[in-house]
Design a protein around this motif. Structure first.
Motif, short mmCIF file in Angstrom:
data_model
loop_
_atom_site.label_atom_id
_atom_site.label_comp_id
_atom_site.label_asym_id
_atom_site.label_seq_id
_atom_site.Cartn_x
_atom_site.Cartn_y
_atom_site.Cartn_z
N THR A 40 0.85 -1.18 0.00
CA THR A 40 0.00 0.00 0.00
C THR A 40 0.89 1.24 0.00
O THR A 40 2.11 1.15 0.21
N ALA A 41 0.27 2.39 -0.21
CA ALA A 41 1.03 3.64 -0.21
C ALA A 41 1.61 3.94 1.17
O ALA A 41 2.62 4.63 1.28
N GLY A 42 1.00 3.43 2.21
CA GLY A 42 1.49 3.65 3.57
C GLY A 42 2.46 2.59 4.05
O GLY A 42 2.72 2.47 5.24
N ASN A 43 3.00 1.78 3.14
CA ASN A 43 3.97 0.72 3.41
C ASN A 43 3.39 -0.42 4.26
O ASN A 43 4.10 -1.07 5.00
N PHE A 81 -14.96 -5.57 7.53
CA PHE A 81 -13.72 -5.76 6.77
C PHE A 81 -13.47 -7.24 6.51
O PHE A 81 -13.13 -7.64 5.41
N ARG A 82 -13.63 -8.06 7.54
CA ARG A 82 -13.44 -9.51 7.38
C ARG A 82 -14.40 -10.06 6.33
O ARG A 82 -14.03 -10.88 5.50
N GLY A 83 -15.64 -9.59 6.35
CA GLY A 83 -16.62 -10.03 5.36
C GLY A 83 -16.24 -9.63 3.95
O GLY A 83 -16.44 -10.39 3.00
N ARG A 84 -15.67 -8.43 3.80
CA ARG A 84 -15.24 -7.99 2.47
C ARG A 84 -14.05 -8.80 1.97
O ARG A 84 -13.95 -9.09 0.78
N VAL A 85 -13.15 -9.16 2.85
CA VAL A 85 -12.01 -10.01 2.46
C VAL A 85 -12.52 -11.38 2.05
O VAL A 85 -12.10 -11.93 1.03
N THR A 111 -6.60 -5.86 -5.14
CA THR A 111 -7.18 -4.55 -5.43
C THR A 111 -8.48 -4.35 -4.65
O THR A 111 -8.72 -3.27 -4.10
N GLU A 112 -9.31 -5.37 -4.61
CA GLU A 112 -10.58 -5.25 -3.88
C GLU A 112 -10.33 -5.16 -2.37
O GLU A 112 -11.01 -4.39 -1.68
N VAL A 113 -9.37 -5.90 -1.87
CA VAL A 113 -9.04 -5.81 -0.44
C VAL A 113 -8.45 -4.44 -0.14
O VAL A 113 -8.72 -3.86 0.92
N TYR A 114 -7.67 -3.90 -1.05
CA TYR A 114 -7.10 -2.57 -0.85
C TYR A 114 -8.20 -1.51 -0.74
O TYR A 114 -8.11 -0.60 0.10
N ASP A 115 -9.24 -1.62 -1.56
CA ASP A 115 -10.37 -0.70 -1.45
C ASP A 115 -11.02 -0.80 -0.07
O ASP A 115 -11.34 0.22 0.56
N ALA A 116 -11.21 -2.01 0.42
CA ALA A 116 -11.77 -2.19 1.76
C ALA A 116 -10.82 -1.66 2.83
O ALA A 116 -11.26 -1.11 3.84
N TRP A 117 -9.52 -1.83 2.60
CA TRP A 117 -8.52 -1.34 3.55
C TRP A 117 -8.56 0.18 3.66
O TRP A 117 -8.50 0.73 4.77
N VAL A 118 -8.66 0.86 2.54
CA VAL A 118 -8.73 2.33 2.55
C VAL A 118 -9.97 2.79 3.30
O VAL A 118 -9.92 3.73 4.10
N LYS A 119 -11.09 2.12 3.08
CA LYS A 119 -12.32 2.47 3.81
C LYS A 119 -12.14 2.22 5.31
O LYS A 119 -12.65 2.98 6.13
N ASN A 120 -11.42 1.18 5.67
CA ASN A 120 -11.15 0.90 7.07
C ASN A 120 -10.26 1.98 7.68
O ASN A 120 -10.46 2.40 8.82
N LEU A 121 -9.27 2.45 6.92
CA LEU A 121 -8.38 3.50 7.41
C LEU A 121 -9.11 4.82 7.63
O LEU A 121 -8.72 5.62 8.48
N MET A 122 -10.14 5.06 6.85
CA MET A 122 -10.89 6.31 6.98
C MET A 122 -11.81 6.30 8.21
O MET A 122 -12.35 7.34 8.58
N ASN A 123 -11.96 5.18 8.85
CA ASN A 123 -12.75 5.09 10.08
C ASN A 123 -12.02 5.88 11.17
O ASN A 123 -10.87 5.58 11.48
N TYR A 136 -10.32 3.81 14.03
CA TYR A 136 -9.23 2.87 13.77
C TYR A 136 -7.90 3.55 14.04
O TYR A 136 -7.63 4.65 13.55
N LEU A 137 -7.04 2.90 14.80
CA LEU A 137 -5.70 3.40 15.08
C LEU A 137 -4.71 2.74 14.13
O LEU A 137 -4.78 1.53 13.91
N LEU A 138 -3.79 3.53 13.59
CA LEU A 138 -2.79 2.97 12.68
C LEU A 138 -1.96 1.90 13.37
O LEU A 138 -1.62 2.02 14.54
N ASN A 139 -1.65 0.87 12.64
CA ASN A 139 -0.87 -0.28 13.10
C ASN A 139 -1.54 -1.05 14.24
O ASN A 139 -0.88 -1.75 15.01
#
Length: 177
Positions: A80-83, A165-169, A139-151, A154-157
């Motif tokens: 991801t862009a955030g490593n 998120f688990r359902g989307r994966v 790519t689809e998991v990355y889309d779900a990941w970005v949506k999770n990060l915007m919560n 959610y704390l980074l790391n």
């Protein structure tokens, strides 16, 4: 084919883990890792992080394809862009095709096996069709990941505990793998 998916944070800590099996070509979506090898999945994925760090600076792409192999397992990576690293361990079925359902119990000929397995997505983890399916999954998991990060909660790391998120994966795995 069985899959072990892990999201590894910027501090090389596991953020998310999920096991599933193939849903394509009559698969039931259940991971079929051998019991003695199941506990090794996390170790195998984490041991490939050194290779990811070497490859990521040489390639400008987010999807690194198959980066490592361990026995019959293949590890694919998406950055991801955030490593944060998405790692997928593929374990092909090591059992040859089952005996034919006819009255005789002879094994199928090698030519019949080759025709059957060459058309199967799970036959070759490095086949272009498999690589494309893995890329679409990532790519689809990355889309779900970005949506999770915007919560905002959610704390980074921090480990991802969201059932959405688990359902989307799981849905992406069922759709593409």
């Amino acid at each position: 084919m069985s899959y072990y998916f892990a999201i590894i944070g910027t501090k090389d800590n596991p953020l998310f883990e999920h096991e599933f099996g193939t849903s394509k070509q009559g698969g039931d979506g259940i991971a079929r890792f051998r019991d003695e090898a199941r506990h090794m999945n996390q170790f195998i994925v984490h041991s490939s992080l050194d290779i990811v760090e070497e490859v990521q600076w040489g390639s400008g792409q987010m999807y690194l394809k198959t980066i490592d192999r361990y026995h019959n397992n293949h590890i694919s990576c998406y950055l991801t862009a955030g490593n944060v690293k998405f790692l997928l361990l593929l374990s092909p079925d090591t059992h040859p095709a089952a005996y034919t359902a006819s009255s005789n119990t002879q094994r199928p000929s090698s030519a019949a096996l080759a025709r059957q397995t060459s058309s199967s997505l799970a036959a070759n983890p490095t086949a272009p069709q498999t690589e494309e399916a893995i890329r679409l999954f990532f790519t689809e998991v990355y889309d779900a990941w970005v949506k999770n990060l915007m919560n905002p909660f959610y704390l980074l790391n921090a480990p991802v505990r969201s059932p959405v998120f688990r359902g989307r994966v799981m849905a992406a795995g069922k759709k593409y793998l």
